[in-house]
Design a protein around this motif. Structure first.
Motif, short mmCIF file in Angstrom:
data_model
loop_
_atom_site.label_atom_id
_atom_site.label_comp_id
_atom_site.label_asym_id
_atom_site.label_seq_id
_atom_site.Cartn_x
_atom_site.Cartn_y
_atom_site.Cartn_z
N MET A 20 9.26 8.06 -7.50
CA MET A 20 10.20 7.12 -6.85
C MET A 20 10.07 5.35 -6.30
SD MET A 20 10.29 9.16 -3.21
CE MET A 20 10.83 8.48 -2.47
N SER A 21 9.14 4.91 -6.53
CA SER A 21 8.73 3.81 -7.11
C SER A 21 9.16 2.63 -8.03
CB SER A 21 7.12 3.05 -6.90
OG SER A 21 7.06 3.28 -5.03
N TRP A 22 9.80 2.40 -8.04
CA TRP A 22 10.98 1.64 -9.70
C TRP A 22 10.00 0.73 -10.32
CZ3 TRP A 22 13.71 -2.18 -8.69
CH2 TRP A 22 13.79 -2.66 -7.89
N LEU A 26 3.13 2.05 -12.48
CA LEU A 26 3.14 3.26 -12.14
C LEU A 26 4.15 4.41 -12.70
CD1 LEU A 26 -0.13 4.14 -9.21
CD2 LEU A 26 -0.06 4.03 -12.15
N TYR A 27 5.34 3.59 -12.46
CA TYR A 27 6.53 5.18 -12.28
C TYR A 27 7.42 5.14 -13.06
CZ TYR A 27 11.33 5.94 -11.90
OH TYR A 27 12.57 6.21 -11.46
N THR A 28 7.25 6.44 -13.74
CA THR A 28 8.08 7.17 -14.42
C THR A 28 8.17 8.76 -14.37
OG1 THR A 28 6.23 8.58 -13.71
CG2 THR A 28 4.69 7.55 -15.13
N GLY A 29 9.29 8.54 -13.18
CA GLY A 29 10.23 9.21 -12.47
C GLY A 29 10.29 10.75 -11.63
N CYS A 124 -2.36 -0.26 -13.48
CA CYS A 124 -2.55 -0.09 -12.09
C CYS A 124 -2.32 -0.29 -11.64
CB CYS A 124 -4.51 -0.46 -12.65
SG CYS A 124 -5.56 0.69 -13.23
N SER A 125 -1.99 -0.14 -9.53
CA SER A 125 -1.58 -0.07 -8.94
C SER A 125 -2.03 -0.52 -7.84
CB SER A 125 -0.48 1.25 -7.71
OG SER A 125 0.43 0.26 -6.91
N PHE A 126 -1.86 -1.88 -6.73
CA PHE A 126 -2.95 -2.54 -5.66
C PHE A 126 -2.46 -1.77 -4.97
CE2 PHE A 126 -5.04 -3.60 -9.55
CZ PHE A 126 -6.26 -3.07 -8.96
N THR A 127 -0.81 -1.82 -4.76
CA THR A 127 -0.23 -1.83 -3.42
C THR A 127 -0.29 -1.33 -2.32
OG1 THR A 127 1.33 0.03 -4.13
CG2 THR A 127 2.10 -2.56 -4.71
N LEU A 128 -0.53 -1.71 -1.40
CA LEU A 128 -1.17 -0.83 -0.13
C LEU A 128 -2.31 -0.29 -0.28
CD1 LEU A 128 1.65 1.81 0.43
CD2 LEU A 128 1.32 0.29 2.23
N ALA A 129 -3.74 -1.40 -1.58
CA ALA A 129 -4.79 -1.17 -0.88
C ALA A 129 -5.56 -2.79 -0.49
CB ALA A 129 -5.35 -1.09 -2.72
N GLU A 130 -6.94 -2.69 0.13
CA GLU A 130 -7.22 -3.09 0.43
C GLU A 130 -9.28 -3.65 0.03
OE1 GLU A 130 -9.26 -4.96 4.84
OE2 GLU A 130 -7.92 -3.41 4.57
N PHE A 131 -8.90 -4.61 -0.33
CA PHE A 131 -10.54 -4.76 -1.30
C PHE A 131 -11.04 -6.27 -0.18
CE2 PHE A 131 -7.78 -3.19 -4.13
CZ PHE A 131 -8.77 -2.51 -5.18
N GLU A 132 -12.18 -5.39 0.53
CA GLU A 132 -12.61 -6.76 1.46
C GLU A 132 -14.00 -6.89 1.11
OE1 GLU A 132 -13.68 -7.52 6.23
OE2 GLU A 132 -12.76 -5.92 5.87
N ASP A 133 -15.10 -8.01 1.11
CA ASP A 133 -15.90 -8.75 -0.06
C ASP A 133 -16.53 -7.68 -0.55
OD1 ASP A 133 -16.59 -10.04 2.55
OD2 ASP A 133 -16.66 -8.21 3.87
N CYS A 134 -15.62 -7.99 -1.93
CA CYS A 134 -15.48 -6.99 -3.12
C CYS A 134 -15.43 -8.23 -4.20
CB CYS A 134 -14.15 -6.23 -3.40
SG CYS A 134 -14.60 -5.27 -2.90
N ASN A 135 -16.30 -7.51 -5.60
CA ASN A 135 -16.26 -8.84 -6.14
C ASN A 135 -16.21 -8.24 -7.51
OD1 ASN A 135 -17.59 -10.61 -4.92
ND2 ASN A 135 -19.89 -10.20 -4.99
N PHE A 136 -14.86 -8.82 -8.68
CA PHE A 136 -14.13 -8.47 -9.42
C PHE A 136 -15.08 -9.93 -11.19
CE2 PHE A 136 -11.01 -6.91 -6.30
CZ PHE A 136 -10.70 -5.30 -7.48
N ILE A 137 -15.73 -9.50 -11.47
CA ILE A 137 -16.56 -10.61 -12.18
C ILE A 137 -15.76 -10.06 -13.59
CG2 ILE A 137 -18.49 -11.00 -13.19
CD1 ILE A 137 -18.26 -11.53 -10.16
N GLU A 138 -15.44 -10.98 -14.01
CA GLU A 138 -15.13 -10.71 -15.56
C GLU A 138 -14.50 -9.65 -15.55
OE1 GLU A 138 -15.49 -13.48 -17.70
OE2 GLU A 138 -16.01 -14.78 -15.78
N TYR A 169 2.82 -7.31 -12.23
CA TYR A 169 3.73 -6.17 -13.27
C TYR A 169 4.86 -6.17 -12.50
CZ TYR A 169 5.99 -3.08 -15.01
OH TYR A 169 7.12 -1.74 -15.52
N THR A 170 6.49 -6.38 -12.93
CA THR A 170 7.75 -5.81 -12.31
C THR A 170 8.29 -5.19 -12.84
OG1 THR A 170 9.36 -6.17 -10.61
CG2 THR A 170 8.89 -7.63 -11.82
N ASN A 171 9.04 -4.06 -13.03
CA ASN A 171 9.92 -3.35 -13.73
C ASN A 171 11.81 -4.01 -14.86
OD1 ASN A 171 11.44 -1.63 -15.50
ND2 ASN A 171 10.99 0.15 -13.71
#
Length: 357
Positions: A20-22, A26-29, A124-138, A169-171
């Protein structure tokens, strides 16, 4: 001690993004059937169309009495995650290293204190996701979906914020957009606004949690993205025919600011380097000094004159009505670059001292 069964009965993904999220990457219909799976990857290094939950991770770590959970070199393809991933469910740290996430949905999850090292996130979709005190290294990023209001990153460090922001990204499929009463220009405008929001958040996080490279990268990203967002907004309003004269000049001003701020930022590595502007100052002095020496046939006097004018200590001594207009213009150009250089060097030194203190 036995480990609980990894594979359970098939379930339908609780996310409507694929069907549904056009606007989402991730949207494939159509919906996706997933099988719930555990966290033992001994015989499966490439999980496909599986659901991973915090509850099953808790069962797995408890059954093996693990004090931490580390996932390395696993490729998740069309997988969903669900639940709150914290130290409580793993009895310690949670780390993902050199893992690939392709067409995965992180929506509805909470991650606290989790480390992602050299991972790749693609579509990947990160909507409605929460990352607290996380590390994304390289980490590597490609076509990720973010929401300015529904993606939370409190105190989370991303070591390469420029790549993270540029991957948003956006469609833009015209056929899909027309069915939903919108167009590519509007979607691009909204996307740039979302990217500006995240660039500000990442800068704030890097101020207190990041190293020097991450902080100045975030600063560069935020300054550029805020101007790009303004330019895209005025361009869209021009497209709609609103306040044409005002928006036209605002658009040109934003483009000019982007140009000037990038030129200026490159001179001191966006505030990180004192040596670079110092070398540039010495180079300016030498260049104009040799030029004056060639014109006056006296290089020693020319170097002194180049120093006086570049450092703004003797401009009036050399510029008077007795010299030609061409020389006055040359002195003016020299003084302008000297003033610009001086205005960059001094704040850079002060900023570096303030950051250390």
């Amino acid at each position: 001690m036995t480990v609980m069964e990894d594979v359970q009965s098939p379930v339908t993904s609780n996310s409507h993004k694929r069907s549904m999220s056009w606007w989402d990457s991730l949207y494939t219909g159509k919906p996706l059937k997933l099988s719930s799976h555990g966290w033992d990857f001994t015989n499966n290094k490439g999980p496909f169309q599986l659901l991973f939950t915090a509850a099953t991770l808790k069962n797995y770590t408890d059954s093996l009495e693990l004090r931490r959970f580390s996932c390395r070199s696993i490729s998740f393809d069309n997988c969903d995650f669900d639940g709150e991933f914290t130290s409580d469910v793993s009895n310690g740290d949670i780390t993902f290293a050199k893992c690939n996430f392709s067409r995965c949905d992180f929506g509805g999850t909470v991650w606290r204190g989790v480390k992602f090292n050299e991972c790749k996130f693609e579509r990947c979709s990160f909507t409605l996701a929460e990352f607290e005190d996380c590390n994304f290294i390289e980490c590597a990023w490609a076509d990720i979906t973010l929401s300015g209001t529904e993606t939370k990153l409190p105190n989370t460090l991303i070591s390469n914020p420029d790549k993270f922001i540029s991957a948003a990204y956006t469609n833009l499929n015209k056929e899909i957009l027309s069915r939903n009463n919108t167009n590519p220009s509007y979607q691009k405008m909204r996307l740039e606004s979302t990217k500006a929001t995240f660039s500000r958040t990442l800068l704030k996080n890097a101020e207190s949690h990041g190293n020097e490279d991450a902080y100045y990268n975030a600063l560069k990203t935020h300054l550029n993205q805020s101007l790009k967002s303004r330019a895209k907004k005025t361009a869209y309003e021009l497209f709609l025919g609103k306040d044409i004269i005002s928006n036209f000049w605002s658009f040109l001003a934003a483009l000019l600011e982007i140009l000037l701020i990038n030129i200026t930022g490159s001179l001191n590595s966006w505030g990180k380097s004192i040596a670079r502007p110092a070398i540039i100052g010495l180079s300016l002095t030498l260049f104009f000094g040799l030029l004056y020496g060639y014109i006056d046939k006296n290089y020693a006097t020319g170097i002194i004159k180049g120093f006086d004018i570049t450092f703004l200590v003797g401009y009036t001594k050399h510029s008077n009505n007795d010299i030609s207009q061409n020389m006055q213009v040359l002195y003016g150009v020299n003084a302008f670059f000297g003033l610009w250089w001086y205005a960059i060097l001094v704040p850079t030194i002060i900023n570096r001292i303030s950051r250390v203190n």
